[in-house]
Write a protein that holds these residues in place. Structure first.
Motif, PDB file in Angstrom:
ATOM      1  N   ILE A 553       0.849  -1.191   0.000  1.00 35.78           N
ATOM      2  CA  ILE A 553       0.000   0.000   0.000  1.00 35.78           C
ATOM      3  C   ILE A 553       0.880   1.234   0.000  1.00 35.78           C
ATOM      4  O   ILE A 553       1.932   1.267   0.644  1.00 35.78           O
ATOM      5  CB  ILE A 553      -0.963  -0.004   1.213  1.00 35.78           C
ATOM      6  CG1 ILE A 553      -1.951   1.176   1.106  1.00 35.78           C
ATOM      7  CG2 ILE A 553      -0.208   0.049   2.531  1.00 35.78           C
ATOM      8  CD1 ILE A 553      -3.109   1.080   2.082  1.00 35.78           C
ATOM      9  N   LEU A 554       0.452   2.250  -0.726  1.00 33.77           N
ATOM     10  CA  LEU A 554       1.189   3.515  -0.796  1.00 33.77           C
ATOM     11  C   LEU A 554       0.794   4.397   0.374  1.00 33.77           C
ATOM     12  O   LEU A 554      -0.396   4.624   0.613  1.00 33.77           O
ATOM     13  CB  LEU A 554       0.885   4.225  -2.113  1.00 33.77           C
ATOM     14  CG  LEU A 554       1.615   5.544  -2.367  1.00 33.77           C
ATOM     15  CD1 LEU A 554       3.112   5.318  -2.545  1.00 33.77           C
ATOM     16  CD2 LEU A 554       1.028   6.268  -3.574  1.00 33.77           C
ATOM     17  N   CYS A 555       1.763   4.910   1.099  1.00 30.33           N
ATOM     18  CA  CYS A 555       1.509   5.882   2.166  1.00 30.33           C
ATOM     19  C   CYS A 555       1.848   7.259   1.616  1.00 30.33           C
ATOM     20  O   CYS A 555       3.008   7.663   1.569  1.00 30.33           O
ATOM     21  CB  CYS A 555       2.352   5.560   3.404  1.00 30.33           C
ATOM     22  SG  CYS A 555       2.165   6.783   4.716  1.00 30.33           S
ATOM     23  N   VAL A 556       0.812   7.983   1.208  1.00 32.81           N
ATOM     24  CA  VAL A 556       0.996   9.285   0.577  1.00 32.81           C
ATOM     25  C   VAL A 556       0.474  10.420   1.448  1.00 32.81           C
ATOM     26  O   VAL A 556       0.774  11.587   1.224  1.00 32.81           O
ATOM     27  CB  VAL A 556       0.301   9.299  -0.813  1.00 32.81           C
ATOM     28  CG1 VAL A 556      -1.204   9.228  -0.653  1.00 32.81           C
ATOM     29  CG2 VAL A 556       0.710  10.514  -1.635  1.00 32.81           C
ATOM     30  N   THR A 557      -0.290  10.091   2.479  1.00 29.38           N
ATOM     31  CA  THR A 557      -0.970  11.105   3.291  1.00 29.38           C
ATOM     32  C   THR A 557      -0.048  11.659   4.365  1.00 29.38           C
ATOM     33  O   THR A 557       0.770  10.934   4.937  1.00 29.38           O
ATOM     34  CB  THR A 557      -2.220  10.493   3.949  1.00 29.38           C
ATOM     35  OG1 THR A 557      -3.049   9.932   2.931  1.00 29.38           O
ATOM     36  CG2 THR A 557      -3.005  11.542   4.712  1.00 29.38           C
ATOM     37  N   PRO A 608      -9.751  13.142  -3.450  1.00 29.18           N
ATOM     38  CA  PRO A 608     -10.000  13.356  -4.873  1.00 29.18           C
ATOM     39  C   PRO A 608      -8.958  14.273  -5.519  1.00 29.18           C
ATOM     40  O   PRO A 608      -8.543  14.038  -6.664  1.00 29.18           O
ATOM     41  CB  PRO A 608     -11.394  13.987  -4.901  1.00 29.18           C
ATOM     42  CG  PRO A 608     -12.060  13.468  -3.677  1.00 29.18           C
ATOM     43  CD  PRO A 608     -10.971  13.389  -2.642  1.00 29.18           C
ATOM     44  N   SER A 609      -8.527  15.307  -4.787  1.00 28.78           N
ATOM     45  CA  SER A 609      -7.547  16.241  -5.349  1.00 28.78           C
ATOM     46  C   SER A 609      -6.224  15.537  -5.613  1.00 28.78           C
ATOM     47  O   SER A 609      -5.584  15.744  -6.658  1.00 28.78           O
ATOM     48  CB  SER A 609      -7.332  17.413  -4.388  1.00 28.78           C
ATOM     49  OG  SER A 609      -8.549  18.068  -4.125  1.00 28.78           O
ATOM     50  N   ARG A 610      -5.783  14.711  -4.668  1.00 25.63           N
ATOM     51  CA  ARG A 610      -4.523  13.986  -4.880  1.00 25.63           C
ATOM     52  C   ARG A 610      -4.688  12.884  -5.911  1.00 25.63           C
ATOM     53  O   ARG A 610      -3.760  12.576  -6.662  1.00 25.63           O
ATOM     54  CB  ARG A 610      -4.020  13.419  -3.558  1.00 25.63           C
ATOM     55  CG  ARG A 610      -2.656  12.768  -3.669  1.00 25.63           C
ATOM     56  CD  ARG A 610      -1.936  12.735  -2.352  1.00 25.63           C
ATOM     57  NE  ARG A 610      -1.271  13.998  -2.056  1.00 25.63           N
ATOM     58  CZ  ARG A 610      -1.303  14.602  -0.872  1.00 25.63           C
ATOM     59  NH1 ARG A 610      -1.995  14.063   0.118  1.00 25.63           N
ATOM     60  NH2 ARG A 610      -0.662  15.724  -0.666  1.00 25.63           N
ATOM     61  N   ASN A 846      -3.458  18.432   4.152  1.00 27.85           N
ATOM     62  CA  ASN A 846      -4.139  17.144   4.109  1.00 27.85           C
ATOM     63  C   ASN A 846      -4.525  16.715   2.705  1.00 27.85           C
ATOM     64  O   ASN A 846      -5.067  15.633   2.516  1.00 27.85           O
ATOM     65  CB  ASN A 846      -5.410  17.189   4.961  1.00 27.85           C
ATOM     66  CG  ASN A 846      -5.103  17.341   6.427  1.00 27.85           C
ATOM     67  OD1 ASN A 846      -3.966  17.165   6.838  1.00 27.85           O
ATOM     68  ND2 ASN A 846      -6.107  17.662   7.221  1.00 27.85           N
ATOM     69  N   GLY A 847      -4.262  17.583   1.724  1.00 30.96           N
ATOM     70  CA  GLY A 847      -4.605  17.240   0.352  1.00 30.96           C
ATOM     71  C   GLY A 847      -6.009  17.608  -0.048  1.00 30.96           C
ATOM     72  O   GLY A 847      -6.470  17.251  -1.128  1.00 30.96           O
ATOM     73  N   LYS A 848      -6.727  18.344   0.807  1.00 28.34           N
ATOM     74  CA  LYS A 848      -8.061  18.815   0.464  1.00 28.34           C
ATOM     75  C   LYS A 848      -7.969  20.209  -0.145  1.00 28.34           C
ATOM     76  O   LYS A 848      -6.990  20.929   0.069  1.00 28.34           O
ATOM     77  CB  LYS A 848      -8.959  18.862   1.707  1.00 28.34           C
ATOM     78  CG  LYS A 848      -9.231  17.513   2.360  1.00 28.34           C
ATOM     79  CD  LYS A 848     -10.171  17.699   3.544  1.00 28.34           C
ATOM     80  CE  LYS A 848     -10.473  16.392   4.235  1.00 28.34           C
ATOM     81  NZ  LYS A 848     -11.409  16.564   5.374  1.00 28.34           N
TER      82      LYS A 848
END
Length: 902
Positions: A553-557, A608-610, A846-848
């Motif tokens: 799993i990718l940890c991008v957050t 969704p943005s990321r 947070n990528g929002k």
């Protein structure tokens, strides 16, 4: 005369029979007879509304029967032309001027627009396709309703109008409602037996306030009705013209629902040896959103609920009928009941919502801590790779050992159960070691993003009472500005001590982490999450999505966003390989795609943005071919992104929903083979309630605020007892349980899935219309070249609200093109007045999408001049003429004129 209906459907004959009239030719009446059997016929007659109304129908039948029986018709003292002349004189009289003043006074101020919970988006141009469902109130309820009318000095019409208003109030939450109602217009005895068009339409404006009793409201309806009847000669068309209403092609002027009550008595319509009864046939048109037509006959009330099929499904109207009956019954049992106390759910519907939709109970390891779950997995697969970062990795055994070593140091420094330990490190292997080390020491971790403003970090450290901060040697000089003990997590001496397991000192009820989220006061608030709620989250998500041991799993957050817990703690508890991206990869779509490809990633979670960033990477379809599951959440996911994922990957797509206060995600919906986007159903041991403002359950299909209860609910806000009590309330349906009010609007769908409708505070009113900004954003996202879209409501210098859209687009699509697309899908009042083009949307850590960072529109820009609909017949004729020019301009002689702004 249709000799035989055999071989034909009666409804098809009637459909063929009812057709337009030529108003220049007499007569505007046609009559037919359908022979069903030798002893059964259907008499059909079609009259244009210009020569008849509802009362005329009854008169017509009575006169046909009288003539059939050989009776002589009574002589008429006057004809319709006499009434017409009298009415023309009345229109110019002083009495009519007083009626005009009454109606303009009644409709002063902002006019309400009824917003029912529709199944479909309202078409930009009103559709008149419809259907209807018939039902009866029953003799018992009708009898009780008559008694109520006698007791309160009201008529059956007034009582039904009041009940209908209550139904609309319960469905919309609105307390200012306009309902249309026809009135016979036969104000003189000489008009009673004349066939003709006398009817006028009254717009009945009533105020069903939530905190008043039904009896109080009924008296208000009585007063409104009597005044309206006393001013019934003023024509509805004149009222509309005088109110100067903005034309809206998607709606009727002034109201969208109507109520009709007729008194039809066929007892006097008898022919020797012949039985006469009304024939019910299928209606295929609806002039309004809904029309409730009632007929009082022989001590019973029968109804026909006509509805627009462009807005409602049949099952929605059937539920509405059930709610109408329940409301009527509740009112008759207690006429002094407050409107907000009226419960309109049927027993069956209540059971469905509370028990069937929320049947989520499962067993899980509720007595275990998170680090116990991790330890169990480490013992099970010690040599499997646990985490990877920039070519370096740790096995489960190595990660467990290093976390043990760090935990010993922290315990020596005084960390114990419910101690809060700050962690501010760059993305690295040590980031995961730090979190597990804090948990193993008994403490709770407080994630701090290094990119946060220093004042925000200071506030969070001070507010949380954190007495130690884990950081790294590269950040220690930055961290030294805060006066608390620091520990560099990458210091070699930490990992030189005993790596054996540390004794477990905390319980599942103790804190696991505290995450600060934005607060309405400007100060962030710390959400306290316990181990047991994370355990429930792990169990709930793993039951819905395949977190098989050995997958990557990718940890991008970012560490400070709670969905980070899924990518790390959940994944490590299930034996996955966690691949951590660095800061550069977080922001670069191409870099992310390379990492996904080289790391053979199976699972991705992103906002969704990321996700948009990932999908716009280099050869996304090639780089993402290893992906098996894609989880998207944190914001509403546009259909366009779902379509793009389906186009570029073979992954299973999951829509994730949940606030931080209920432990990461609370509902999940797989969208892989779905056309409609919903947030799905509650996960394990989670209950969802959708309530109105009075805290009552909303029926299926009716919007309300979404509340979450169950084992995922947080302990509350740190040091914010008052706010905790406000947001975490007692669950009235499950004794001893708390529920969190999300501030989100949603509604149940009949299949138990939940449709997200936006934020309560994103719902705006413009020119009386209640608008969901998310609905406009969804339509913008359907335009293929628009990558991202956000719509916000703003105010100008005069405090007038307007809509502004922010778009990121791929090609030179003009504002006019965007407007044209929206005008085909949305009514005029939902089309933004201004559009701002951005190269990219501003994002929070947070990528929002960061709505507060959106720039102000340039409201003098010529390209942003708002489109205005035609306001009168002259302007409409100009539009028609212009269209005719464009349609016939085969030589293009007008092209240059229009290009120059003509």
């Amino acid at each position: 005369y249709y000799k035989q209906a055999e071989g034909y459907k009666v409804k098809d004959i009637i459909k063929e029979f009812v057709r337009p009239f030529d108003l220049s030719k007499a007569s505007l009446l046609r009559v037919g007879m359908i022979k069903i059997t030798d002893n059964e016929h259907i008499l059909i007659f079609d009259m244009h509304h210009i020569i008849s109304d509802g009362v005329s129908t009854t008169i017509f039948i009575e006169e046909v029967v009288a003539l059939y029986n050989g009776d002589e018709l009574p002589k008429l003292r006057i004809q319709y032309k006499d009434f017409s002349e009298w009415q023309n004189k009345l229109l110019k009289s002083e009495a009519m001027e007083k009626q005009r003043e009454y109606w303009l006074y009644t409709f002063q101020g902002e006019l309400p627009v009824l917003e029912l919970p529709y199944d479909y988006t309202r078409p930009a141009q009103q559709s008149f396709e419809g259907s209807s469902i018939s039902f009866e109130l029953g003799e018992d309820l009708t009898s009780e309703l008559n008694k109520l009318c006698m007791k309160t000095g009201t008529t059956m019409y007034m009582a039904l109008l009041a009940i209908f208003n209550v139904l609309l109030h319960k469905y919309t939450g609105q307390e200012d409602i306009v309902v249309g109602s026809p009135i016979a217009g036969r104000t003189h005895a000489d008009l009673y037996n004349i066939i003709g068009m006398f009817v006028n339409t009254l717009a009945m404006r009533n105020y069903p306030k939530a905190d008043i009793t039904f009896n109080e409201f009924l008296q208000g309806v009585k007063d409104t009705s009597l005044k309206a009847f006393g001013n019934q000669d003023y024509q509805f068309e004149d009222l509309v013209d005088n109110l100067d209403l903005r034309r809206d092609m998607s709606r009727n002027p002034l109201f969208d629902v109507m109520i009709i009550l007729q008194n039809m008595n066929l007892e006097g319509s008898r022919i020797e040896g012949i039985e006469i009864m009304p024939f019910e046939y299928e209606k295929t048109a609806s002039k309004f959103d809904i029309t409730l037509s009632g007929i009082e006959s022989n001590g019973d009330l029968s109804f026909d609920l006509e509805y627009s099929t462009a807005l409602f499904k049949k099952e929605t109207i059937e539920r509405m009928i059930g709610h109408f009956k329940i409301i009527t019954n509740e009112i008759l049992k207690n006429p002094n009941i407050q409107l907000n106390k009226i419960d309109m759910l049927t027993v069956s519907e209540r059971n469905t919502i509370l028990n069937d939709f929320n049947n989520t109970k499962v067993d899980y390891q509720k007595d275990k801590t998170i680090h116990e779950l991790f330890k169990n997995q480490a013992d099970k697969s010690p040599e499997s790779i646990a985490i990877v970062f920039e070519g370096n990795s740790l096995t489960y055994r190595e990660l467990d050992n290093k976390a043990n070593q760090l935990a010993r140091v922290l315990k020596e420094k005084g960390v114990k159960p419910n101690s809060i330990v700050g962690i501010m490190v760059e993305r690295s292997l040590e980031m995961i070691i730090g979190i597990l080390g804090i948990l193993k020491s008994g403490g709770a971790y407080l994630p701090l993003d290094p990119e946060y403003p220093k004042d925000r970090v200071y506030y969070m450290l001070n507010d949380s009472n954190a007495f130690i901060l884990l950081t790294s040697s590269s950040l220690i000089s930055y961290a030294n500005q805060w006066k608390l003990e620091k520990l560099c997590i990458d210091a070699e001496e930490i990992y030189e001590n005993d790596n054996l397991s540390v004794s477990i000192v905390n319980k599942s009820e103790d804190l696991a982490y505290v995450i600060y989220t934005s607060g309405s006061t400007g100060k962030p608030k710390g959400v306290m999450i316990e181990h047991r709620t994370v355990n429930n989250f792990i169990e709930g998500v793993a039951r819905e999505i395949d977190f098989s041991e050995g997958k990557a799993i990718l940890c991008v957050t970012t560490i400070s966003f709670d969905i980070f817990v899924l990518e790390t703690l959940l994944s490590l508890a299930k034996g996955l390989r966690v691949v951590i991206c660095n800061e550069k990869q977080q922001r670069d779509g191409e870099e992310l795609c390379r990492l996904i490809s080289s790391g053979k990633i199976d699972m991705i979670q992103a906002t969704p943005s990321r996700m948009e960033l990932i999908l716009s990477g280099r050869d996304a379809s090639e780089d993402l071919k290893s992906i098996k599951e894609i989880m998207v959440g944190g914001e509403a996911i546009p259909q366009r992104i779902v379509n793009k994922i389906k186009q570029l990957t073979k992954a299973r797509i999951y829509n994730m929903y949940g606030p931080t206060e209920t432990t990461v995600w609370s509902t999940i919906k797989e969208l892989t083979s779905e056309d409609k986007i919903t947030i799905g159903k509650p996960i394990a041991n989670t209950q969802i309630c959708i309530l109105n403002k009075a805290g009552e359950l909303q029926p299926i299909g009716v919007s309300g605020e979404l509340f979450i209860s169950g084992d995922g609910v947080a302990r509350g806000y740190f040091n914010r007892e008052e706010l905790t009590q406000e947001k975490f309330t007692n669950n009235p349906f499950i004794q001893g349980k708390k529920m969190y009010r999300t501030g989100d609007l949603a509604r149940w769908l009949p299949d138990g899935n939940i449709e997200f409708l936006g934020r309560v505070d994103y719902q705006v009113k413009i020119r009386g219309y209640r608008i969901e900004l998310g609905e406009i954003e969804a339509q913008l996202s359907k335009i293929q070249v628009i990558k991202e879209a956000v719509v916000v409501a703003k105010e100008d210098e005069a405090n007038n609200k307007y809509l502004c859209a922010y778009v990121v687009k791929e090609t030179d699509l003009t504002i006019q093109d965007i407007r044209q697309h929206l005008s085909n899908e949305l009514p005029d009042y939902m089309i933004p007045a201004y559009f701002v083009e951005l190269k990219e949307m501003p994002l929070t850590p947070n990528g929002k999408i960061d709505r507060k960072a959106l720039p102000e529109p340039n409201r003098v820009s010529a390209s942003n001049v708002p489109y205005a609909t035609p306001q009168n017949m002259v302007q409409e004729n100009i539009i028609v003429a212009m269209q005719q020019v464009l349609d016939t301009d085969s030589f293009g002689i007008y092209d240059n004129f229009f290009e120059r702004g003509g």
